[in-house]
Scaffold this motif. Structure first.
Motif, PDB file in Angstrom:
ATOM      1  N   LEU A 310       7.523  16.773 -17.673  1.00  0.00           N
ATOM      2  CA  LEU A 310       8.182  16.059 -16.579  1.00  0.00           C
ATOM      3  C   LEU A 310       8.220  16.922 -15.319  1.00  0.00           C
ATOM      4  CD1 LEU A 310      11.073  14.340 -18.555  1.00  0.00           C
ATOM      5  CD2 LEU A 310       9.157  13.206 -17.412  1.00  0.00           C
ATOM      6  N   PHE A 311       8.424  18.220 -15.469  1.00  0.00           N
ATOM      7  CA  PHE A 311       8.360  19.106 -14.305  1.00  0.00           C
ATOM      8  C   PHE A 311       6.943  19.143 -13.739  1.00  0.00           C
ATOM      9  CE2 PHE A 311      12.357  21.046 -15.974  1.00  0.00           C
ATOM     10  CZ  PHE A 311      13.103  20.913 -14.821  1.00  0.00           C
ATOM     11  N   LEU A 312       5.944  19.118 -14.608  1.00  0.00           N
ATOM     12  CA  LEU A 312       4.560  19.094 -14.127  1.00  0.00           C
ATOM     13  C   LEU A 312       4.247  17.794 -13.394  1.00  0.00           C
ATOM     14  CD1 LEU A 312       2.629  20.692 -17.136  1.00  0.00           C
ATOM     15  CD2 LEU A 312       3.136  21.725 -14.915  1.00  0.00           C
ATOM     16  N   VAL A 313       4.779  16.675 -13.881  1.00  0.00           N
ATOM     17  CA  VAL A 313       4.591  15.395 -13.190  1.00  0.00           C
ATOM     18  C   VAL A 313       5.219  15.453 -11.800  1.00  0.00           C
ATOM     19  CG1 VAL A 313       5.232  12.947 -13.208  1.00  0.00           C
ATOM     20  CG2 VAL A 313       4.367  14.028 -15.289  1.00  0.00           C
ATOM     21  N   LEU A 314       6.411  16.010 -11.724  1.00  0.00           N
ATOM     22  CA  LEU A 314       7.082  16.151 -10.423  1.00  0.00           C
ATOM     23  C   LEU A 314       6.259  17.032  -9.488  1.00  0.00           C
ATOM     24  CD1 LEU A 314       9.626  15.486  -8.779  1.00  0.00           C
ATOM     25  CD2 LEU A 314      10.712  17.497  -9.795  1.00  0.00           C
ATOM     26  N   ALA A 315       5.696  18.120 -10.022  1.00  0.00           N
ATOM     27  CA  ALA A 315       4.864  18.998  -9.202  1.00  0.00           C
ATOM     28  C   ALA A 315       3.608  18.284  -8.722  1.00  0.00           C
ATOM     29  CB  ALA A 315       4.489  20.247 -10.005  1.00  0.00           C
ATOM     30  N   TYR A 316       2.986  17.499  -9.606  1.00  0.00           N
ATOM     31  CA  TYR A 316       1.781  16.756  -9.214  1.00  0.00           C
ATOM     32  C   TYR A 316       2.101  15.752  -8.110  1.00  0.00           C
ATOM     33  CZ  TYR A 316      -1.870  13.209  -9.397  1.00  0.00           C
ATOM     34  OH  TYR A 316      -2.838  12.303  -9.060  1.00  0.00           O
ATOM     35  N   ALA A 317       3.232  15.061  -8.232  1.00  0.00           N
ATOM     36  CA  ALA A 317       3.617  14.095  -7.202  1.00  0.00           C
ATOM     37  C   ALA A 317       3.827  14.790  -5.858  1.00  0.00           C
ATOM     38  CB  ALA A 317       4.882  13.358  -7.634  1.00  0.00           C
ATOM     39  N   CYS A 318       4.467  15.952  -5.872  1.00  0.00           N
ATOM     40  CA  CYS A 318       4.660  16.701  -4.629  1.00  0.00           C
ATOM     41  C   CYS A 318       3.324  17.129  -4.036  1.00  0.00           C
ATOM     42  CB  CYS A 318       5.541  17.920  -4.885  1.00  0.00           C
ATOM     43  SG  CYS A 318       7.253  17.536  -5.305  1.00  0.00           S
ATOM     44  N   PHE A 319       2.409  17.572  -4.895  1.00  0.00           N
ATOM     45  CA  PHE A 319       1.086  17.954  -4.408  1.00  0.00           C
ATOM     46  C   PHE A 319       0.377  16.774  -3.757  1.00  0.00           C
ATOM     47  CE2 PHE A 319      -3.490  18.160  -5.234  1.00  0.00           C
ATOM     48  CZ  PHE A 319      -3.829  19.291  -4.508  1.00  0.00           C
ATOM     49  N   ARG A 320       0.541  15.581  -4.339  1.00  0.00           N
ATOM     50  CA  ARG A 320      -0.070  14.394  -3.760  1.00  0.00           C
ATOM     51  C   ARG A 320       0.485  14.094  -2.378  1.00  0.00           C
ATOM     52  NH1 ARG A 320      -2.094  10.080  -6.240  1.00  0.00           N
ATOM     53  NH2 ARG A 320      -2.142   9.379  -4.066  1.00  0.00           N
ATOM     54  N   VAL A 321       1.785  14.238  -2.218  1.00  0.00           N
ATOM     55  CA  VAL A 321       2.396  14.000  -0.903  1.00  0.00           C
ATOM     56  C   VAL A 321       1.864  15.007   0.108  1.00  0.00           C
ATOM     57  CG1 VAL A 321       4.558  13.957   0.390  1.00  0.00           C
ATOM     58  CG2 VAL A 321       4.472  12.976  -1.900  1.00  0.00           C
ATOM     59  N   ILE A 322       1.786  16.282  -0.294  1.00  0.00           N
ATOM     60  CA  ILE A 322       1.310  17.320   0.623  1.00  0.00           C
ATOM     61  C   ILE A 322      -0.132  17.059   1.038  1.00  0.00           C
ATOM     62  CG2 ILE A 322       0.785  19.782   0.810  1.00  0.00           C
ATOM     63  CD1 ILE A 322       3.145  20.266  -1.115  1.00  0.00           C
ATOM     64  N   SER A 323      -0.981  16.692   0.081  1.00  0.00           N
ATOM     65  CA  SER A 323      -2.400  16.506   0.382  1.00  0.00           C
ATOM     66  C   SER A 323      -2.676  15.211   1.134  1.00  0.00           C
ATOM     67  CB  SER A 323      -3.211  16.521  -0.916  1.00  0.00           C
ATOM     68  OG  SER A 323      -2.790  15.480  -1.791  1.00  0.00           O
ATOM     69  N   ALA A 324      -1.811  14.199   0.980  1.00  0.00           N
ATOM     70  CA  ALA A 324      -2.069  12.912   1.617  1.00  0.00           C
ATOM     71  C   ALA A 324      -1.475  12.804   3.017  1.00  0.00           C
ATOM     72  CB  ALA A 324      -1.519  11.770   0.750  1.00  0.00           C
ATOM     73  N   SER A 325      -0.534  13.679   3.357  1.00  0.00           N
ATOM     74  CA  SER A 325       0.160  13.565   4.643  1.00  0.00           C
ATOM     75  C   SER A 325      -0.462  14.508   5.667  1.00  0.00           C
ATOM     76  CB  SER A 325       1.645  13.887   4.471  1.00  0.00           C
ATOM     77  OG  SER A 325       2.305  13.853   5.712  1.00  0.00           O
ATOM     78  N   SER A 326      -0.449  14.072   6.900  1.00  0.00           N
ATOM     79  CA  SER A 326      -0.896  14.916   8.006  1.00  0.00           C
ATOM     80  C   SER A 326       0.272  15.419   8.853  1.00  0.00           C
ATOM     81  CB  SER A 326      -1.861  14.136   8.909  1.00  0.00           C
ATOM     82  OG  SER A 326      -1.231  12.964   9.424  1.00  0.00           O
ATOM     83  N   ASP A 327       1.490  14.989   8.508  1.00  0.00           N
ATOM     84  CA  ASP A 327       2.683  15.404   9.242  1.00  0.00           C
ATOM     85  C   ASP A 327       3.112  16.777   8.736  1.00  0.00           C
ATOM     86  OD1 ASP A 327       5.288  15.831  10.201  1.00  0.00           O
ATOM     87  OD2 ASP A 327       5.732  13.689  10.215  1.00  0.00           O
ATOM     88  N   PRO A 328       3.141  17.793   9.594  1.00  0.00           N
ATOM     89  CA  PRO A 328       3.504  19.141   9.115  1.00  0.00           C
ATOM     90  C   PRO A 328       4.911  19.218   8.560  1.00  0.00           C
ATOM     91  CG  PRO A 328       3.359  19.097  11.519  1.00  0.00           C
ATOM     92  CD  PRO A 328       2.792  17.801  11.025  1.00  0.00           C
ATOM     93  N   PHE A 329       5.854  18.462   9.114  1.00  0.00           N
ATOM     94  CA  PHE A 329       7.211  18.496   8.571  1.00  0.00           C
ATOM     95  C   PHE A 329       7.231  17.942   7.153  1.00  0.00           C
ATOM     96  CE2 PHE A 329      11.293  16.450   7.688  1.00  0.00           C
ATOM     97  CZ  PHE A 329      12.162  17.510   7.885  1.00  0.00           C
ATOM     98  N   VAL A 330       6.503  16.854   6.914  1.00  0.00           N
ATOM     99  CA  VAL A 330       6.453  16.257   5.574  1.00  0.00           C
ATOM    100  C   VAL A 330       5.832  17.234   4.586  1.00  0.00           C
ATOM    101  CG1 VAL A 330       5.423  14.402   4.201  1.00  0.00           C
ATOM    102  CG2 VAL A 330       6.417  13.898   6.444  1.00  0.00           C
ATOM    103  N   ARG A 331       4.750  17.859   4.976  1.00  0.00           N
ATOM    104  CA  ARG A 331       4.061  18.792   4.081  1.00  0.00           C
ATOM    105  C   ARG A 331       4.952  19.992   3.746  1.00  0.00           C
ATOM    106  NH1 ARG A 331      -1.704  18.532   4.297  1.00  0.00           N
ATOM    107  NH2 ARG A 331      -1.812  20.810   4.251  1.00  0.00           N
ATOM    108  N   LEU A 332       5.594  20.549   4.769  1.00  0.00           N
ATOM    109  CA  LEU A 332       6.421  21.732   4.551  1.00  0.00           C
ATOM    110  C   LEU A 332       7.697  21.397   3.772  1.00  0.00           C
ATOM    111  CD1 LEU A 332       5.931  23.301   8.066  1.00  0.00           C
ATOM    112  CD2 LEU A 332       5.303  24.399   5.912  1.00  0.00           C
ATOM    113  N   GLY A 333       8.329  20.264   4.097  1.00  0.00           N
ATOM    114  CA  GLY A 333       9.533  19.872   3.376  1.00  0.00           C
ATOM    115  C   GLY A 333       9.258  19.603   1.905  1.00  0.00           C
TER     116      GLY A 333
END
Length: 419
Positions: A310-333
Protein backbone atom coordinates in the motif's frame (compact mmCIF):
# COMPACT_ATOMS: atom_id res chain seq x y z
CA UNK A 1 -9.22 -17.87 -62.90
CA UNK A 2 -10.57 -18.48 -59.43
CA UNK A 3 -11.40 -15.69 -57.05
CA UNK A 4 -9.64 -15.77 -53.75
CA UNK A 5 -11.33 -14.64 -50.62
CA UNK A 6 -9.80 -11.55 -49.03
CA UNK A 7 -7.72 -12.28 -45.96
CA UNK A 8 -9.59 -12.04 -42.72
CA UNK A 9 -8.70 -9.14 -40.55
CA UNK A 10 -8.05 -9.80 -36.92
CA UNK A 11 -10.37 -7.80 -34.71
CA UNK A 12 -8.73 -4.81 -33.13
CA UNK A 13 -7.60 -5.42 -29.61
CA UNK A 14 -9.73 -3.78 -26.96
CA UNK A 15 -6.62 -2.36 -25.37
CA UNK A 16 -3.03 -1.87 -26.45
CA UNK A 17 -1.78 -2.30 -22.91
CA UNK A 18 -0.32 -5.67 -21.83
CA UNK A 19 -2.49 -5.35 -18.72
CA UNK A 20 -5.64 -4.75 -20.74
CA UNK A 21 -8.29 -2.48 -19.28
CA UNK A 22 -6.40 -2.22 -15.99
CA UNK A 23 -3.36 -0.84 -17.80
CA UNK A 24 -5.52 1.67 -19.66
CA UNK A 25 -7.05 2.81 -16.37
CA UNK A 26 -3.62 3.19 -14.75
CA UNK A 27 -2.66 5.58 -17.55
CA UNK A 28 -5.85 7.62 -17.14
CA UNK A 29 -5.69 11.08 -15.50
CA UNK A 30 -7.89 9.98 -12.58
CA UNK A 31 -5.76 6.98 -11.63
CA UNK A 32 -3.32 8.88 -9.31
CA UNK A 33 -6.25 10.52 -7.50
CA UNK A 34 -8.02 7.23 -6.79
CA UNK A 35 -4.81 5.37 -5.97
CA UNK A 36 -3.94 7.98 -3.33
CA UNK A 37 -7.47 7.86 -1.93
CA UNK A 38 -7.77 4.06 -1.82
CA UNK A 39 -4.26 3.29 -0.54
CA UNK A 40 -4.45 5.84 2.28
CA UNK A 41 -7.96 4.71 3.25
CA UNK A 42 -6.77 1.09 3.34
CA UNK A 43 -3.78 1.99 5.52
CA UNK A 44 -5.97 3.90 7.97
CA UNK A 45 -8.48 1.03 8.09
CA UNK A 46 -5.76 -1.55 8.74
CA UNK A 47 -4.33 0.76 11.36
CA UNK A 48 -7.64 1.06 13.22
CA UNK A 49 -8.14 -2.71 13.28
CA UNK A 50 -4.61 -3.36 14.47
CA UNK A 51 -4.68 -0.57 17.07
CA UNK A 52 -7.78 -2.23 18.54
CA UNK A 53 -6.02 -5.59 18.64
CA UNK A 54 -2.63 -4.35 19.85
CA UNK A 55 -3.90 -1.97 22.54
CA UNK A 56 -6.76 -4.00 24.02
CA UNK A 57 -4.72 -5.70 26.76
CA UNK A 58 -2.81 -2.63 27.90
CA UNK A 59 -5.93 -0.48 27.73
CA UNK A 60 -7.86 -2.94 29.90
CA UNK A 61 -5.07 -3.15 32.48
CA UNK A 62 -4.75 0.63 32.75
CA UNK A 63 -8.39 1.73 32.51
CA UNK A 64 -10.57 -1.38 32.69
CA UNK A 65 -11.80 -0.67 29.16
CA UNK A 66 -10.29 -2.68 26.28
CA UNK A 67 -11.56 -0.14 23.74
CA UNK A 68 -10.15 3.05 25.27
CA UNK A 69 -7.15 3.54 22.97
CA UNK A 70 -9.12 2.37 19.94
CA UNK A 71 -11.98 4.80 20.66
CA UNK A 72 -9.51 7.69 20.89
CA UNK A 73 -7.81 6.62 17.65
CA UNK A 74 -11.18 6.33 15.91
CA UNK A 75 -12.04 9.87 17.03
CA UNK A 76 -8.68 11.15 15.77
CA UNK A 77 -9.30 9.38 12.46
CA UNK A 78 -12.68 11.11 12.19
CA UNK A 79 -11.12 14.51 12.82
CA UNK A 80 -8.31 13.72 10.39
CA UNK A 81 -10.72 12.63 7.65
CA UNK A 82 -12.72 15.85 8.01
CA UNK A 83 -9.60 18.03 7.93
CA UNK A 84 -8.21 15.95 5.07
CA UNK A 85 -11.41 16.49 3.10
CA UNK A 86 -11.23 20.23 3.74
CA UNK A 87 -7.59 20.43 2.69
CA UNK A 88 -8.32 18.36 -0.42
CA UNK A 89 -10.85 20.99 -1.52
CA UNK A 90 -8.31 23.82 -1.33
CA UNK A 91 -7.01 24.97 -4.69
CA UNK A 92 -3.19 24.99 -5.03
CA UNK A 93 -3.26 28.79 -5.21
CA UNK A 94 -4.70 28.85 -1.69
CA UNK A 95 -2.02 26.47 -0.50
CA UNK A 96 0.61 28.90 -1.78
CA UNK A 97 -1.06 31.79 0.05
CA UNK A 98 -0.98 29.77 3.29
CA UNK A 99 2.70 28.85 2.95
CA UNK A 100 4.25 31.68 5.01
CA UNK A 101 1.49 31.86 7.68
CA UNK A 102 1.65 28.07 8.01
CA UNK A 103 5.41 28.09 8.58
CA UNK A 104 5.17 30.91 11.14
CA UNK A 105 2.42 29.01 12.97
CA UNK A 106 4.51 25.83 12.94
CA UNK A 107 7.53 27.70 14.35
CA UNK A 108 5.39 29.28 17.06
CA UNK A 109 3.80 26.00 18.12
CA UNK A 110 7.13 24.22 18.15
CA UNK A 111 8.59 26.96 20.33
CA UNK A 112 5.80 26.32 22.85
CA UNK A 113 7.25 22.86 23.42
CA UNK A 114 10.15 24.56 25.21
CA UNK A 115 7.77 26.64 27.35
CA UNK A 116 6.04 25.52 30.57
CA UNK A 117 3.29 24.07 28.34
CA UNK A 118 5.72 21.47 27.00
CA UNK A 119 6.19 18.07 28.62
CA UNK A 120 8.82 15.39 28.18
CA UNK A 121 8.39 11.68 27.50
CA UNK A 122 11.12 9.01 27.22
CA UNK A 123 13.85 11.60 26.88
CA UNK A 124 12.08 13.74 24.26
CA UNK A 125 10.26 17.01 24.80
CA UNK A 126 7.86 17.21 21.85
CA UNK A 127 4.36 17.59 23.29
CA UNK A 128 2.33 20.52 24.61
CA UNK A 129 -0.67 20.24 26.89
CA UNK A 130 -3.41 22.86 26.72
CA UNK A 131 -6.79 22.52 28.45
CA UNK A 132 -6.47 18.76 28.88
CA UNK A 133 -5.55 18.19 25.23
CA UNK A 134 -2.12 17.20 23.97
CA UNK A 135 -0.53 18.16 20.67
CA UNK A 136 2.73 17.27 18.97
CA UNK A 137 3.52 20.36 16.85
CA UNK A 138 6.38 18.64 15.02
CA UNK A 139 3.89 16.43 13.15
CA UNK A 140 2.21 19.50 11.63
CA UNK A 141 5.60 21.13 11.04
CA UNK A 142 6.22 18.48 8.36
CA UNK A 143 3.17 19.66 6.41
CA UNK A 144 4.11 23.32 6.91
CA UNK A 145 7.65 22.69 5.63
CA UNK A 146 6.33 20.90 2.51
CA UNK A 147 3.94 23.72 1.58
CA UNK A 148 6.46 26.47 2.33
CA UNK A 149 9.21 24.71 0.41
CA UNK A 150 6.98 24.07 -2.61
CA UNK A 151 5.87 27.70 -2.73
CA UNK A 152 9.37 29.15 -2.36
CA UNK A 153 11.22 26.75 -4.65
CA UNK A 154 8.56 27.01 -7.35
CA UNK A 155 9.22 30.75 -7.58
CA UNK A 156 12.99 30.25 -7.54
CA UNK A 157 13.20 27.51 -10.18
CA UNK A 158 15.02 29.80 -12.63
CA UNK A 159 17.80 30.60 -10.14
CA UNK A 160 17.89 27.34 -8.15
CA UNK A 161 21.42 26.67 -9.42
CA UNK A 162 22.71 29.49 -7.20
CA UNK A 163 23.20 28.09 -3.73
CA UNK A 164 22.17 31.33 -2.01
CA UNK A 165 18.77 31.30 -3.68
CA UNK A 166 18.35 27.61 -2.82
CA UNK A 167 19.11 28.17 0.84
CA UNK A 168 17.26 31.42 1.54
CA UNK A 169 14.55 31.43 2.80
CA UNK A 170 13.64 27.73 2.44
CA UNK A 171 16.57 26.23 4.33
CA UNK A 172 17.49 29.34 6.32
CA UNK A 173 15.44 30.23 8.30
CA UNK A 174 12.64 27.79 7.29
CA UNK A 175 13.92 24.21 7.55
CA UNK A 176 16.79 24.95 9.94
CA UNK A 177 14.47 26.90 12.22
CA UNK A 178 12.11 23.93 12.53
CA UNK A 179 14.94 21.41 12.85
CA UNK A 180 16.63 23.50 15.53
CA UNK A 181 13.47 23.77 17.63
CA UNK A 182 12.76 20.05 17.23
CA UNK A 183 16.30 19.16 18.25
CA UNK A 184 16.01 21.46 21.24
CA UNK A 185 13.35 18.99 22.37
CA UNK A 186 15.79 16.10 21.61
CA UNK A 187 13.53 14.53 18.97
CA UNK A 188 16.17 13.22 16.55
CA UNK A 189 13.76 11.03 14.56
CA UNK A 190 11.48 13.89 13.56
CA UNK A 191 14.50 16.11 12.81
CA UNK A 192 15.81 13.45 10.41
CA UNK A 193 12.48 13.40 8.58
CA UNK A 194 12.46 17.19 8.25
CA UNK A 195 16.01 17.13 6.85
CA UNK A 196 15.01 14.41 4.37
CA UNK A 197 12.01 16.46 3.23
CA UNK A 198 14.14 19.57 2.70
CA UNK A 199 16.90 17.71 0.88
CA UNK A 200 14.51 15.78 -1.33
CA UNK A 201 12.58 18.88 -2.33
CA UNK A 202 15.81 20.69 -3.23
CA UNK A 203 16.75 17.74 -5.44
CA UNK A 204 13.38 17.78 -7.20
CA UNK A 205 13.66 21.56 -7.60
CA UNK A 206 16.89 21.07 -9.57
CA UNK A 207 19.67 22.00 -7.14
CA UNK A 208 22.96 20.81 -8.70
CA UNK A 209 24.04 17.39 -7.44
CA UNK A 210 27.48 18.66 -6.37
CA UNK A 211 25.94 20.36 -3.35
CA UNK A 212 24.32 17.18 -2.03
CA UNK A 213 27.65 15.52 -1.25
CA UNK A 214 28.57 18.33 1.12
CA UNK A 215 25.09 18.37 2.64
CA UNK A 216 25.15 14.58 3.15
CA UNK A 217 28.51 14.76 4.91
CA UNK A 218 27.32 17.58 7.14
CA UNK A 219 24.09 15.74 7.98
CA UNK A 220 25.95 12.50 8.75
CA UNK A 221 28.41 14.35 10.97
CA UNK A 222 25.55 16.10 12.76
CA UNK A 223 23.68 12.85 13.42
CA UNK A 224 26.86 11.17 14.67
CA UNK A 225 27.62 14.09 16.99
CA UNK A 226 24.08 14.11 18.39
CA UNK A 227 24.10 10.33 18.85
CA UNK A 228 27.44 10.33 20.69
CA UNK A 229 26.26 13.20 22.88
CA UNK A 230 23.31 11.21 24.24
CA UNK A 231 23.67 8.10 26.38
CA UNK A 232 20.10 7.13 25.48
CA UNK A 233 20.85 7.14 21.74
CA UNK A 234 24.17 5.35 22.19
CA UNK A 235 22.44 2.59 24.15
CA UNK A 236 20.00 2.13 21.28
CA UNK A 237 22.84 1.93 18.76
CA UNK A 238 24.75 -0.58 20.91
CA UNK A 239 21.59 -2.67 21.27
CA UNK A 240 21.09 -2.57 17.51
CA UNK A 241 24.66 -3.67 16.84
CA UNK A 242 24.55 -6.39 19.50
CA UNK A 243 23.41 -9.91 18.65
CA UNK A 244 21.58 -10.57 21.90
CA UNK A 245 19.80 -8.70 24.64
CA UNK A 246 21.79 -9.43 27.78
CA UNK A 247 20.53 -6.45 29.80
CA UNK A 248 16.77 -5.97 29.47
CA UNK A 249 16.89 -2.62 31.27
CA UNK A 250 18.94 -1.06 28.44
CA UNK A 251 16.95 1.42 26.34
CA UNK A 252 15.57 -0.25 23.23
CA UNK A 253 16.58 -3.77 24.28
CA UNK A 254 13.09 -5.10 24.94
CA UNK A 255 11.71 -3.45 21.81
CA UNK A 256 14.37 -4.95 19.56
CA UNK A 257 14.15 -8.49 20.90
CA UNK A 258 10.39 -8.75 21.32
CA UNK A 259 9.70 -7.18 17.93
CA UNK A 260 11.82 -9.95 16.42
CA UNK A 261 9.99 -12.53 18.57
CA UNK A 262 6.66 -11.24 17.29
CA UNK A 263 7.69 -11.46 13.65
CA UNK A 264 9.19 -14.92 14.20
CA UNK A 265 6.08 -16.19 16.00
CA UNK A 266 3.89 -14.93 13.16
CA UNK A 267 5.80 -16.98 10.61
CA UNK A 268 4.26 -17.28 7.15
CA UNK A 269 0.56 -17.00 7.97
CA UNK A 270 0.38 -15.45 11.44
CA UNK A 271 -1.20 -16.62 14.67
CA UNK A 272 -4.56 -15.03 13.83
CA UNK A 273 -6.12 -11.61 14.30
CA UNK A 274 -6.28 -10.77 18.01
CA UNK A 275 -4.13 -13.74 19.06
CA UNK A 276 -0.82 -11.93 19.57
CA UNK A 277 1.19 -13.02 22.59
CA UNK A 278 3.68 -10.14 22.53
CA UNK A 279 0.98 -7.54 23.19
CA UNK A 280 0.50 -9.04 26.67
CA UNK A 281 2.91 -6.52 28.24
CA UNK A 282 5.95 -8.06 26.53
CA UNK A 283 6.52 -5.73 23.56
CA UNK A 284 6.55 -2.03 24.57
CA UNK A 285 4.47 0.35 22.43
CA UNK A 286 2.73 -2.45 20.48
CA UNK A 287 0.03 -0.12 19.14
CA UNK A 288 2.37 2.77 18.36
CA UNK A 289 5.94 2.56 17.04
CA UNK A 290 5.91 -1.26 16.88
CA UNK A 291 2.50 -1.92 15.43
CA UNK A 292 4.11 -3.55 12.36
CA UNK A 293 5.49 -6.27 14.64
CA UNK A 294 1.94 -7.08 15.81
CA UNK A 295 0.73 -7.03 12.20
CA UNK A 296 3.45 -9.54 11.32
CA UNK A 297 2.66 -11.70 14.33
CA UNK A 298 -1.10 -11.82 13.84
CA UNK A 299 -1.42 -11.59 10.05
CA UNK A 300 1.90 -13.13 9.04
CA UNK A 301 3.87 -12.31 5.93
CA UNK A 302 0.75 -11.52 3.81
CA UNK A 303 -0.32 -8.86 6.30
CA UNK A 304 3.13 -7.25 6.44
CA UNK A 305 3.52 -7.32 2.66
CA UNK A 306 0.06 -5.79 2.23
CA UNK A 307 1.10 -2.78 4.30
CA UNK A 308 4.33 -2.43 2.30
CA UNK A 309 2.42 -2.78 -0.99
CA UNK A 310 0.00 0.00 0.00
CA UNK A 311 2.91 2.37 0.66
CA UNK A 312 4.33 1.44 -2.75
CA UNK A 313 0.96 2.17 -4.38
CA UNK A 314 0.91 5.57 -2.69
CA UNK A 315 4.46 6.23 -3.92
CA UNK A 316 3.53 5.22 -7.48
CA UNK A 317 0.52 7.56 -7.43
CA UNK A 318 2.72 10.44 -6.27
CA UNK A 319 5.23 9.67 -9.01
CA UNK A 320 2.41 9.79 -11.55
CA UNK A 321 1.32 13.22 -10.34
CA UNK A 322 4.90 14.52 -10.48
CA UNK A 323 5.51 13.18 -13.99
CA UNK A 324 2.15 14.29 -15.40
CA UNK A 325 2.13 17.86 -14.06
CA UNK A 326 4.00 20.83 -15.44
CA UNK A 327 3.20 23.07 -12.45
CA UNK A 328 6.34 23.36 -10.28
CA UNK A 329 4.32 23.88 -7.10
CA UNK A 330 2.33 20.69 -7.76
CA UNK A 331 5.47 18.69 -8.49
CA UNK A 332 7.34 19.96 -5.44
CA UNK A 333 4.38 19.65 -3.06
CA UNK A 334 3.69 16.08 -4.16
CA UNK A 335 7.36 15.16 -3.81
CA UNK A 336 7.46 16.68 -0.32
CA UNK A 337 4.50 14.70 1.01
CA UNK A 338 5.80 11.53 -0.67
CA UNK A 339 9.20 11.97 1.01
CA UNK A 340 7.57 12.69 4.36
CA UNK A 341 5.45 9.53 4.38
CA UNK A 342 7.94 7.16 2.75
CA UNK A 343 11.01 8.26 4.76
CA UNK A 344 9.05 8.00 8.00
CA UNK A 345 7.69 4.59 6.99
CA UNK A 346 11.21 3.37 6.13
CA UNK A 347 12.60 4.58 9.47
CA UNK A 348 9.79 2.84 11.36
CA UNK A 349 9.96 -0.40 9.39
CA UNK A 350 13.76 -0.48 9.61
CA UNK A 351 13.57 -0.10 13.40
CA UNK A 352 11.00 -2.90 13.74
CA UNK A 353 12.82 -5.48 11.61
CA UNK A 354 16.24 -4.62 13.07
CA UNK A 355 17.85 -2.98 10.05
CA UNK A 356 18.09 0.37 11.87
CA UNK A 357 18.45 1.44 15.50
CA UNK A 358 15.20 2.22 17.26
CA UNK A 359 14.49 5.79 16.18
CA UNK A 360 11.05 6.28 17.69
CA UNK A 361 8.81 7.43 14.84
CA UNK A 362 5.31 6.04 14.19
CA UNK A 363 4.23 4.20 11.04
CA UNK A 364 2.30 6.82 9.03
CA UNK A 365 -1.48 6.37 8.85
CA UNK A 366 -1.24 3.09 10.80
CA UNK A 367 0.24 3.67 14.27
CA UNK A 368 -1.72 5.01 17.21
CA UNK A 369 -1.32 8.72 17.86
CA UNK A 370 -3.66 11.62 17.29
CA UNK A 371 -1.28 14.33 16.07
CA UNK A 372 0.57 11.99 13.70
CA UNK A 373 -2.63 10.61 12.17
CA UNK A 374 -4.35 13.98 11.75
CA UNK A 375 -1.25 15.59 10.22
CA UNK A 376 -0.76 12.65 7.84
CA UNK A 377 -4.39 12.79 6.69
CA UNK A 378 -4.03 16.52 6.06
CA UNK A 379 -0.98 15.65 3.96
CA UNK A 380 -3.12 13.15 2.03
CA UNK A 381 -5.65 15.94 1.52
CA UNK A 382 -2.88 18.07 0.01
CA UNK A 383 -1.97 15.18 -2.31
CA UNK A 384 -5.59 14.85 -3.47
CA UNK A 385 -5.77 18.58 -4.11
CA UNK A 386 -2.62 18.42 -6.22
CA UNK A 387 -3.70 15.23 -8.01
CA UNK A 388 -6.82 16.99 -9.30
CA UNK A 389 -4.60 19.40 -11.22
CA UNK A 390 -3.31 16.60 -13.47
CA UNK A 391 -4.50 17.44 -17.01
CA UNK A 392 -7.89 15.86 -17.57
CA UNK A 393 -8.44 14.73 -13.98
CA UNK A 394 -10.80 17.48 -12.85
CA UNK A 395 -13.01 17.11 -15.94
CA UNK A 396 -13.06 13.33 -15.59
CA UNK A 397 -14.07 13.52 -11.93
CA UNK A 398 -16.82 16.05 -12.75
CA UNK A 399 -18.09 13.80 -15.54
CA UNK A 400 -18.27 10.79 -13.25
CA UNK A 401 -20.31 12.75 -10.74
CA UNK A 402 -22.71 13.71 -13.53
CA UNK A 403 -23.11 10.04 -14.49
CA UNK A 404 -23.83 9.18 -10.85
CA UNK A 405 -26.44 11.94 -10.61
CA UNK A 406 -28.16 10.76 -13.79
CA UNK A 407 -28.16 7.18 -12.49
CA UNK A 408 -29.67 8.17 -9.16
CA UNK A 409 -32.22 10.42 -10.88
CA UNK A 410 -33.51 7.38 -12.80
CA UNK A 411 -34.37 5.61 -9.55
CA UNK A 412 -37.64 6.53 -7.82
CA UNK A 413 -38.04 6.45 -4.08
CA UNK A 414 -39.14 2.81 -4.21
CA UNK A 415 -35.84 1.73 -5.80
CA UNK A 416 -37.25 0.51 -9.15
CA UNK A 417 -36.20 2.28 -12.32
CA UNK A 418 -38.75 4.52 -13.98
CA UNK A 419 -40.35 3.34 -17.21
Amino acid sequence: MTATAPPRRRPAAASESPLGAAGDWLRSPVAPYYLILVSSAALVSIGLVMVLSASSVRSYVETGNSYGVFAAQLAFAGVGVMLGWLTSRLDPTWWQRLAVPGLLLALGLQALVLSPLGVGFQGNRNTIYVGGFSLQPAEFAKLALVVFGAAVLARKRAVIGHIAHALIPFVVPGALGLVGLVMAGRDLGTAMILVAIAGGMLFVAGLPVKWFGLVALAAAAGVAFLAMGSSNRMQRIETWLGDTCTTPQVEGCFQKVHAEYALADGGWWGVGLGASREKWSLLPEPHNDFILAIIGEELGLPGSLTVLALFLVLAYACFRVISASSDPFVRLGTAGVMLWILVQACLNIGSVIGMLPIIGVPLPLVSSGGSALIAALMGIGLLLSLARTVPGCRAALAGRRSVLRRTLAALPAGGRPRR
